[in-house]
Design a protein around this motif. Structure first.
Motif, mmCIF file in Angstrom:
data_model
loop_
_atom_site.group_PDB
_atom_site.id
_atom_site.type_symbol
_atom_site.label_atom_id
_atom_site.label_comp_id
_atom_site.label_asym_id
_atom_site.label_seq_id
_atom_site.Cartn_x
_atom_site.Cartn_y
_atom_site.Cartn_z
ATOM 1 N N ILE A 1 0.889 -1.306 -0.048
ATOM 2 C CA ILE A 1 0.090 -0.149 0.053
ATOM 3 C C ILE A 1 0.901 1.392 0.037
ATOM 4 O O ILE A 1 1.912 1.255 0.722
ATOM 5 C CB ILE A 1 -0.736 0.070 1.018
ATOM 6 C CG1 ILE A 1 -1.954 1.134 1.085
ATOM 7 C CG2 ILE A 1 -0.211 -0.105 2.568
ATOM 8 C CD1 ILE A 1 -2.800 1.178 1.980
ATOM 9 N N GLU A 2 0.450 2.220 -0.741
ATOM 10 C CA GLU A 2 1.235 3.473 -0.879
ATOM 11 C C GLU A 2 1.071 4.202 0.719
ATOM 12 O O GLU A 2 0.130 4.104 1.388
ATOM 13 C CB GLU A 2 0.616 4.307 -1.890
ATOM 14 C CG GLU A 2 0.715 3.958 -3.158
ATOM 15 C CD GLU A 2 2.372 4.191 -3.285
ATOM 16 O OE1 GLU A 2 3.098 5.158 -3.161
ATOM 17 O OE2 GLU A 2 2.785 3.505 -4.414
ATOM 18 N N VAL A 3 2.237 4.902 1.152
ATOM 19 C CA VAL A 3 2.271 5.393 2.255
ATOM 20 C C VAL A 3 1.184 6.501 2.365
ATOM 21 O O VAL A 3 0.492 6.431 3.441
ATOM 22 C CB VAL A 3 3.564 5.973 2.626
ATOM 23 C CG1 VAL A 3 3.465 6.888 3.952
ATOM 24 C CG2 VAL A 3 4.448 4.933 2.749
ATOM 25 N N THR A 4 0.905 7.291 1.401
ATOM 26 C CA THR A 4 -0.133 8.235 1.438
ATOM 27 C C THR A 4 -1.347 7.817 1.392
ATOM 28 O O THR A 4 -2.518 8.475 2.106
ATOM 29 C CB THR A 4 0.136 9.048 0.321
ATOM 30 O OG1 THR A 4 -0.146 8.541 -0.834
ATOM 31 C CG2 THR A 4 1.272 9.969 0.354
ATOM 32 N N ASP A 5 -1.639 6.420 0.660
ATOM 33 C CA ASP A 5 -2.978 6.053 0.903
ATOM 34 C C ASP A 5 -3.254 5.469 2.067
ATOM 35 O O ASP A 5 -4.271 5.369 2.842
ATOM 36 C CB ASP A 5 -3.055 4.584 -0.112
ATOM 37 C CG ASP A 5 -2.898 4.970 -1.643
ATOM 38 O OD1 ASP A 5 -3.324 6.310 -1.821
ATOM 39 O OD2 ASP A 5 -2.865 4.264 -2.356
ATOM 40 N N ALA A 6 -2.257 4.914 2.961
ATOM 41 C CA ALA A 6 -2.322 4.472 4.172
ATOM 42 C C ALA A 6 -2.664 5.410 5.442
ATOM 43 O O ALA A 6 -3.713 5.421 6.088
ATOM 44 C CB ALA A 6 -1.314 3.604 4.770
ATOM 45 N N ILE A 7 -1.839 6.489 5.251
ATOM 46 C CA ILE A 7 -2.220 7.804 5.934
ATOM 47 C C ILE A 7 -3.854 8.058 6.109
ATOM 48 O O ILE A 7 -4.316 8.414 6.882
ATOM 49 C CB ILE A 7 -1.217 8.804 5.881
ATOM 50 C CG1 ILE A 7 0.140 8.405 6.383
ATOM 51 C CG2 ILE A 7 -1.513 10.065 6.318
ATOM 52 C CD1 ILE A 7 1.440 9.123 5.611
ATOM 53 N N GLU A 8 -4.284 8.308 4.704
ATOM 54 C CA GLU A 8 -5.545 8.723 4.200
ATOM 55 C C GLU A 8 -6.436 7.914 4.581
ATOM 56 O O GLU A 8 -7.315 8.373 5.544
ATOM 57 C CB GLU A 8 -5.404 9.116 2.886
ATOM 58 C CG GLU A 8 -6.891 9.741 2.451
ATOM 59 C CD GLU A 8 -7.069 9.925 0.885
ATOM 60 O OE1 GLU A 8 -7.389 8.892 0.209
ATOM 61 O OE2 GLU A 8 -6.564 11.234 0.604
ATOM 62 N N SER A 9 -6.323 6.541 4.418
ATOM 63 C CA SER A 9 -7.339 5.291 4.924
ATOM 64 C C SER A 9 -7.344 5.360 6.431
ATOM 65 O O SER A 9 -8.431 5.310 7.175
ATOM 66 C CB SER A 9 -7.077 4.126 4.136
ATOM 67 O OG SER A 9 -6.103 3.550 5.074
ATOM 68 N N TRP A 10 -6.639 5.681 7.111
ATOM 69 C CA TRP A 10 -6.295 5.958 8.615
ATOM 70 C C TRP A 10 -7.103 6.955 9.329
ATOM 71 O O TRP A 10 -7.068 7.136 10.240
ATOM 72 C CB TRP A 10 -5.013 5.528 9.143
ATOM 73 C CG TRP A 10 -4.480 4.087 8.835
ATOM 74 C CD1 TRP A 10 -5.248 2.851 8.676
ATOM 75 C CD2 TRP A 10 -3.131 3.761 8.486
ATOM 76 N NE1 TRP A 10 -4.294 1.933 8.322
ATOM 77 C CE2 TRP A 10 -3.020 2.427 8.360
ATOM 78 C CE3 TRP A 10 -1.800 4.569 9.025
ATOM 79 C CZ2 TRP A 10 -1.979 1.658 8.349
ATOM 80 C CZ3 TRP A 10 -0.655 3.695 8.543
ATOM 81 C CH2 TRP A 10 -0.656 2.602 8.473
#
Length: 78
Positions: free
Chosen positions: A23-32
């Motif tokens: 998972i892209e780091v930015t996607d993880a940050i956003e999803s969390w």
């Protein structure tokens, strides 16, 4: 899992040290649902030792953002 950004972007916006995960780091940050400051803590920890061979600078940046995040709660307690 397919990296949509890995095939699209080959520049500084999506450097190689962020492409080694499912998972892209930015996607993880956003999803969390993390804030900007919390996201930067994660970002700098994830890339530590990958952008350069010495993780110290990235870990110091993560620590700076962590202190900033903690100061928010310290102000609220006063």
């Amino acid at each position: 899992m397919v990296h949509i950004w890995g095939s699209i972007m080959k520049d500084q916006i999506n450097p190689d040290y962020y492409k080694n995960y499912t998972i892209e780091v930015t996607d993880a940050i956003e999803s969390w649902g993390l804030s900007f400051v919390q996201g930067n803590i994660i970002k700098y920890i994830v890339r530590s030792g990958k952008k350069t061979t010495d993780p110290q600078q990235d870990l110091e940046k993560a620590l700076w953002y962590l202190r900033k995040e903690l100061s928010k709660y310290e102000r609220l307690q006063k």
